[in-house]
Write a protein that holds these residues in place. Sequence first.
Motif, PDB file in Angstrom:
ATOM      1  N   ARG A  94       0.800  -1.226   0.000  1.00  0.00           N
ATOM      2  CA  ARG A  94       0.000   0.000   0.000  1.00  0.00           C
ATOM      3  C   ARG A  94       0.834   1.278   0.000  1.00  0.00           C
ATOM      4  O   ARG A  94       0.320   2.355  -0.279  1.00  0.00           O
ATOM      5  CB  ARG A  94      -0.933   0.012   1.217  1.00  0.00           C
ATOM      6  N   GLU A 126      -4.029   4.835  -8.176  1.00  0.00           N
ATOM      7  CA  GLU A 126      -4.772   3.948  -7.283  1.00  0.00           C
ATOM      8  C   GLU A 126      -5.893   3.256  -8.035  1.00  0.00           C
ATOM      9  O   GLU A 126      -6.122   2.056  -7.884  1.00  0.00           O
ATOM     10  CB  GLU A 126      -5.333   4.733  -6.091  1.00  0.00           C
ATOM     11  N   HIS A 167      -3.425  -0.974  -4.402  1.00  0.00           N
ATOM     12  CA  HIS A 167      -2.801   0.148  -3.708  1.00  0.00           C
ATOM     13  C   HIS A 167      -1.283   0.174  -3.866  1.00  0.00           C
ATOM     14  O   HIS A 167      -0.604   0.917  -3.173  1.00  0.00           O
ATOM     15  CB  HIS A 167      -3.139   0.086  -2.218  1.00  0.00           C
TER      16      HIS A 167
END
Length: 644
Positions: free
Chosen positions: A135, A547, A304
């Motif tokens: 992420r 994203e 992510h």
Amino acid sequence: MKYTLKNDEKNIHGICPIPFTNAEVVNWGSQIGKQQLEIASCCPYFTVPYTYGIVDNEHDFMSVWNSEAAIRFREKMLKSDYSDCDMKYCNIGVLKPVFDYLNGKDIDLSSVCDYPMVVRFATSQECNLACETCRGKPITDPPEKINALNKMMDTVLLPMLQKTKLVMFSVEGEVFFSRHYKTMITRINETYPDIKYALYTNGMLLNQKNCTQFGIIDKIDSVTISIHSLQKEKYEKMMKGVKYETLIENLNWLLSLKRQNKVNTILFVCVVRKSNYKEMPDFIKFAKKYKADVRFTLYRPWEHSVLDRDEELNENCSEYSSYVKLLQKPVFRRKNCYLEPVAYSISQRSQKSPKLMMRRVIKFLLPYGFVRFIQLYKSTPIPPYKNLPVLDKVETHLVDHCNLACKGCSHYAPIAQKRFTDIRIFKKDMKILSKKVGITSLRLLGGEPLLHPDVSKFLKLARQYFPKTHIGLATNGILLPKMNKKFWKTARDNNIEIEISQYPVNAKKVNDYCELVKSKNAKLGFITVGNSFKYIINVNGDSDVYESFNRCRAEYAAHHNMYKSKLYLCGRCYNEFLNNSFGVNLPTSDGIDFYKASGQEIYEYLSKPNELCRFCLVERIPFNWAVSNNTVEDWIYSPLGSEM
């Protein structure tokens, strides 16, 4: 049928035991303030159906665990039929702690199962690190999410563990950092004191103090640790927030537990990319030092991920030949090394002695089962497209309209005008495209493709120009009983997979459709269960393009679309249907004209986001399947009008 999984076995007579023993609980609905828990067997992104269904106060665990989708999945396993599994990614190392635990255990191989022996939770994303391949930032769940999950503890989560012996926590969050997992472990210890734990951790908080505080110091069955480099500087750059010295200290403590037989399995996981693949042999030796196994997984961008696409190792990158050569080293054939199927196949094909290679192949066959091995071996992409860039998945419409009207259809079929693709244009497109790129998987769909009167000609032309490509025909199946002999003969002769989409409206007939395909000696492909759809459109256009792009790559595996002689990043090329029907002003991509562009230009265009990605939600909003009302709210989320 009860069988005992003997030591070192990974199957029972060619049958994978995971769907009969293992339940994975995933939390895919948290983006709308409601914790929507769904049940899967394993690796939900690589199996069809992705999940068996939603479990909540209205749907008890056993009704989902033994749903129609679950039973059908297990019945195929009982026949050693792995067509619902993506064999390119099925890696026995992913669930090695489960297989190690199941050794010597009695397993009931029935399509209708009792409570699972192993439950794996992926319900919390809280993590203390910022990893490049994940992420990119630490995650802390909002209090309302944690409270909502904890409120489900007594009614949903704990009841599913009635006969569970091993609880696992997935890579989605850090078990020692997650407040929800800490509460869950406390409650499990109180309710089921004999349950053991399989931990997945980054290793920073894996120490005697934390294990004692969590109450699991004597209940650890296995530990899986993510380590992406053995070089201090590189390790601390790739996984921001780690300290190499802390890792070594904690590994030494874990080794002491292993030597005391207090831990059954230690597994290291390394995500392989351009900047660390040369360390792979050292990882194997490092793992042996700690009496551990090591699993290698190629880096694939997900929703992510912040790592640059250029770090991905694939057939199109300059480092791939060096990577293949590296895999031929004998160290990759050590017992403690687990590779993905493609890499494993490469490592085995490197054997110069036919007898030695045959011994190794037989050794591989025994744990995996003959049928599974053949499927895996055939699916290994040794690309036939020399000197051509390779696209993973391409879809194209034979028609735009459909004989069903699914609310939120991602291709807007309920509001599309009747349009039949011109067979002459399709032939030209296939001819030109086949000279520019290779395609791993080509899907012919719609709308409902069987509505096209010349569907057989499309199948034949697709195979003519892409002889080595997996070709699937995606249909809801309703028209299959009406198809003529020519259609079935063309499907057989051209090795076309018939992929059936199951919705509540046709669910009772899907088994009949499957049996019909088999009776015609045609190839049956994936059965996709569409009990729910998702809102995708962001009318504000304020999503982060990277994203959004990575989310699509993770969830939909880069399904590019061919439409009107152009290639598009995804199915949003059909936004014009929404604009024309409701006066919405969504942008439509220009796509890339593959008649004019080179293969490399096509590949580069489809490998990066564009401005259209701003108009897709990063967090998709699920809703139950329903018939479309042909209103804009069927595609664009409105909190007041949503059933969620």
